[in-house]
Design a protein around this motif. Sequence first.
Motif, PDB file in Angstrom:
ATOM      1  N   MET A 101      39.929  38.041  37.170  1.00  0.00           N
ATOM      2  CA  MET A 101      41.345  37.691  37.081  1.00  0.00           C
ATOM      3  C   MET A 101      41.752  37.035  38.388  1.00  0.00           C
ATOM      4  O   MET A 101      41.345  37.477  39.469  1.00  0.00           O
ATOM      5  N   PHE A 102      42.557  35.975  38.309  1.00  0.00           N
ATOM      6  CA  PHE A 102      43.137  35.380  39.502  1.00  0.00           C
ATOM      7  C   PHE A 102      44.492  34.804  39.137  1.00  0.00           C
ATOM      8  O   PHE A 102      44.886  34.789  37.965  1.00  0.00           O
ATOM      9  N   ALA A 103      45.242  34.376  40.149  1.00  0.00           N
ATOM     10  CA  ALA A 103      46.607  33.927  39.900  1.00  0.00           C
ATOM     11  C   ALA A 103      47.004  32.853  40.889  1.00  0.00           C
ATOM     12  O   ALA A 103      46.427  32.722  41.971  1.00  0.00           O
ATOM     13  N   THR A 104      48.021  32.098  40.515  1.00  0.00           N
ATOM     14  CA  THR A 104      48.717  31.207  41.436  1.00  0.00           C
ATOM     15  C   THR A 104      50.188  31.598  41.411  1.00  0.00           C
ATOM     16  O   THR A 104      50.709  32.013  40.381  1.00  0.00           O
ATOM     17  N   GLY A 105      50.841  31.473  42.549  1.00  0.00           N
ATOM     18  CA  GLY A 105      52.237  31.883  42.620  1.00  0.00           C
ATOM     19  C   GLY A 105      52.379  33.186  43.367  1.00  0.00           C
ATOM     20  O   GLY A 105      51.726  33.399  44.391  1.00  0.00           O
ATOM     21  N   LEU A 106      53.205  34.077  42.870  1.00  0.00           N
ATOM     22  CA  LEU A 106      53.520  35.327  43.544  1.00  0.00           C
ATOM     23  C   LEU A 106      52.282  36.202  43.726  1.00  0.00           C
ATOM     24  O   LEU A 106      51.734  36.732  42.763  1.00  0.00           O
ATOM     25  N   GLY A 160      57.165  40.853  34.743  1.00  0.00           N
ATOM     26  CA  GLY A 160      57.984  39.747  35.227  1.00  0.00           C
ATOM     27  C   GLY A 160      59.425  40.144  35.428  1.00  0.00           C
ATOM     28  O   GLY A 160      60.085  39.713  36.383  1.00  0.00           O
ATOM     29  N   LYS A 161      59.958  40.987  34.535  1.00  0.00           N
ATOM     30  CA  LYS A 161      61.328  41.475  34.680  1.00  0.00           C
ATOM     31  C   LYS A 161      61.454  42.323  35.948  1.00  0.00           C
ATOM     32  O   LYS A 161      62.444  42.230  36.679  1.00  0.00           O
ATOM     33  N   GLN A 162      60.448  43.143  36.215  1.00  0.00           N
ATOM     34  CA  GLN A 162      60.482  43.998  37.396  1.00  0.00           C
ATOM     35  C   GLN A 162      60.476  43.178  38.683  1.00  0.00           C
ATOM     36  O   GLN A 162      61.107  43.549  39.672  1.00  0.00           O
ATOM     37  N   TYR A 163      59.775  42.048  38.658  1.00  0.00           N
ATOM     38  CA  TYR A 163      59.654  41.218  39.851  1.00  0.00           C
ATOM     39  C   TYR A 163      60.710  40.124  39.930  1.00  0.00           C
ATOM     40  O   TYR A 163      60.759  39.385  40.911  1.00  0.00           O
ATOM     41  N   GLY A 164      61.534  40.001  38.922  1.00  0.00           N
ATOM     42  CA  GLY A 164      62.549  38.963  38.943  1.00  0.00           C
ATOM     43  C   GLY A 164      61.967  37.567  38.919  1.00  0.00           C
ATOM     44  O   GLY A 164      62.474  36.658  39.595  1.00  0.00           O
ATOM     45  N   VAL A 165      60.904  37.385  38.138  1.00  0.00           N
ATOM     46  CA  VAL A 165      60.284  36.070  38.018  1.00  0.00           C
ATOM     47  C   VAL A 165      61.298  35.086  37.448  1.00  0.00           C
ATOM     48  O   VAL A 165      62.036  35.410  36.506  1.00  0.00           O
ATOM     49  N   SER A 166      61.347  33.883  38.009  1.00  0.00           N
ATOM     50  CA  SER A 166      62.337  32.886  37.625  1.00  0.00           C
ATOM     51  C   SER A 166      61.744  31.494  37.806  1.00  0.00           C
ATOM     52  O   SER A 166      60.625  31.356  38.306  1.00  0.00           O
ATOM     53  N   PRO A 167      62.474  30.440  37.410  1.00  0.00           N
ATOM     54  CA  PRO A 167      61.963  29.077  37.652  1.00  0.00           C
ATOM     55  C   PRO A 167      61.713  28.789  39.124  1.00  0.00           C
ATOM     56  O   PRO A 167      60.901  27.922  39.460  1.00  0.00           O
ATOM     57  N   GLU A 168      62.394  29.525  40.011  1.00  0.00           N
ATOM     58  CA  GLU A 168      62.191  29.334  41.444  1.00  0.00           C
ATOM     59  C   GLU A 168      61.056  30.211  41.974  1.00  0.00           C
ATOM     60  O   GLU A 168      60.494  29.914  43.033  1.00  0.00           O
ATOM     61  N   THR A 170      57.710  31.533  40.427  1.00  0.00           N
ATOM     62  CA  THR A 170      56.831  31.502  39.265  1.00  0.00           C
ATOM     63  C   THR A 170      55.473  32.130  39.578  1.00  0.00           C
ATOM     64  O   THR A 170      55.086  32.296  40.737  1.00  0.00           O
ATOM     65  N   VAL A 171      54.757  32.463  38.521  1.00  0.00           N
ATOM     66  CA  VAL A 171      53.404  32.983  38.654  1.00  0.00           C
ATOM     67  C   VAL A 171      52.621  32.614  37.404  1.00  0.00           C
ATOM     68  O   VAL A 171      53.178  32.564  36.298  1.00  0.00           O
ATOM     69  N   THR A 172      51.355  32.326  37.581  1.00  0.00           N
ATOM     70  CA  THR A 172      50.448  32.075  36.467  1.00  0.00           C
ATOM     71  C   THR A 172      49.218  32.950  36.635  1.00  0.00           C
ATOM     72  O   THR A 172      48.580  32.936  37.692  1.00  0.00           O
ATOM     73  N   ILE A 173      48.917  33.725  35.612  1.00  0.00           N
ATOM     74  CA  ILE A 173      47.769  34.623  35.605  1.00  0.00           C
ATOM     75  C   ILE A 173      46.644  33.979  34.803  1.00  0.00           C
ATOM     76  O   ILE A 173      46.879  33.406  33.734  1.00  0.00           O
ATOM     77  N   TYR A 174      45.430  34.102  35.293  1.00  0.00           N
ATOM     78  CA  TYR A 174      44.249  33.583  34.605  1.00  0.00           C
ATOM     79  C   TYR A 174      43.264  34.728  34.368  1.00  0.00           C
ATOM     80  O   TYR A 174      42.984  35.522  35.280  1.00  0.00           O
ATOM     81  N   HIS A 175      42.738  34.814  33.150  1.00  0.00           N
ATOM     82  CA  HIS A 175      41.646  35.721  32.814  1.00  0.00           C
ATOM     83  C   HIS A 175      40.467  34.885  32.335  1.00  0.00           C
ATOM     84  O   HIS A 175      40.616  34.057  31.433  1.00  0.00           O
ATOM     85  N   VAL A 176      39.317  35.111  32.923  1.00  0.00           N
ATOM     86  CA  VAL A 176      38.100  34.411  32.516  1.00  0.00           C
ATOM     87  C   VAL A 176      37.008  35.450  32.365  1.00  0.00           C
ATOM     88  O   VAL A 176      36.840  36.323  33.224  1.00  0.00           O
ATOM     89  N   GLY A 177      36.253  35.379  31.267  1.00  0.00           N
ATOM     90  CA  GLY A 177      35.181  36.339  31.092  1.00  0.00           C
ATOM     91  C   GLY A 177      34.413  36.113  29.802  1.00  0.00           C
ATOM     92  O   GLY A 177      34.660  35.142  29.073  1.00  0.00           O
ATOM     93  N   TYR A 178      33.509  37.034  29.538  1.00  0.00           N
ATOM     94  CA  TYR A 178      32.617  36.897  28.387  1.00  0.00           C
ATOM     95  C   TYR A 178      33.271  37.455  27.131  1.00  0.00           C
ATOM     96  O   TYR A 178      33.864  38.538  27.134  1.00  0.00           O
ATOM     97  N   SER A 179      33.180  36.703  26.043  1.00  0.00           N
ATOM     98  CA  SER A 179      33.683  37.133  24.744  1.00  0.00           C
ATOM     99  C   SER A 179      32.515  37.591  23.885  1.00  0.00           C
ATOM    100  O   SER A 179      31.633  36.790  23.547  1.00  0.00           O
ATOM    101  N   GLU A 180      32.517  38.870  23.518  1.00  0.00           N
ATOM    102  CA  GLU A 180      31.488  39.364  22.604  1.00  0.00           C
ATOM    103  C   GLU A 180      31.657  38.752  21.221  1.00  0.00           C
ATOM    104  O   GLU A 180      30.684  38.518  20.506  1.00  0.00           O
ATOM    105  N   LEU A 181      32.903  38.477  20.849  1.00  0.00           N
ATOM    106  CA  LEU A 181      33.188  37.914  19.537  1.00  0.00           C
ATOM    107  C   LEU A 181      32.565  36.535  19.379  1.00  0.00           C
ATOM    108  O   LEU A 181      31.968  36.224  18.341  1.00  0.00           O
ATOM    109  N   GLU A 182      32.675  35.699  20.418  1.00  0.00           N
ATOM    110  CA  GLU A 182      32.173  34.328  20.322  1.00  0.00           C
ATOM    111  C   GLU A 182      30.839  34.122  21.027  1.00  0.00           C
ATOM    112  O   GLU A 182      30.225  33.062  20.888  1.00  0.00           O
TER     113      GLU A 182
END
Length: 210
Positions: free
Chosen positions: A46-51, A85-93, A95-107
């Motif tokens: 997991m990694f993120a950009t923003g907050l 996001g509500k707890q952190y007061g995320v807003s247009p000013e 922002t945060v983007t979360i990324y999840h990358v990993g192995y899918s057993e399904l695919e």
Amino acid sequence: MTAVILNLAPEQVILAMDTLAVTSETKSPFFFTTKFYPLAHLHGVMFATGLGDFATQWFVKLDRFIARDIHSLDEYVTPELKELGKQYGVSPEMTVTIYHVGYSELEGRYLGFKYSSMNDFQSERLGYGLITKPGIQNAKIESYPDGFIRVMEQQRTEDSALVLPERACIGGEIQCLLLHNKITTIQTVHRFDDYERLYEQMCDALPRQA
């Protein structure tokens, strides 16, 4: 802010990020840190950009979900991120983007998902290929780790030409995480030339005891 280079393929993932954290007001060097969070039980990351603090708290919450792979984890993410996001007061000013990358057993292959506060944290599946943030036009990587170092040096050069409020402030070292055959490898592949100067600035900014 941070620099991201993600090379996502069905059989392998390589993620590179810098380690410099700066103050939000003056963009002064604050500390060095690891900016991605391995999810070993999900053969992912997991990694993120923003907050930055938001990403840390999200990583803590991930331990509480019953998921067998990155695909099943996706079922829980959007409502939980909305609540955080509500707890952190995320807003247009702020922002945060979360990324999840990993192995899918399904695919039977590696997958990536993006959850952006600008899109109400809705699940967006990443396409295969190279992703750079800040973006580099026509970026190509032909070798590891030299290609990742070269592209991030370019990100850093272009970022330093921006006015200070718009800079990502890339620096410290480049850490890489590799996912292949359900094996996770982490390696520091490069140290930027101003590392020692920034470290001294961080030490000088520490409170002095009387």
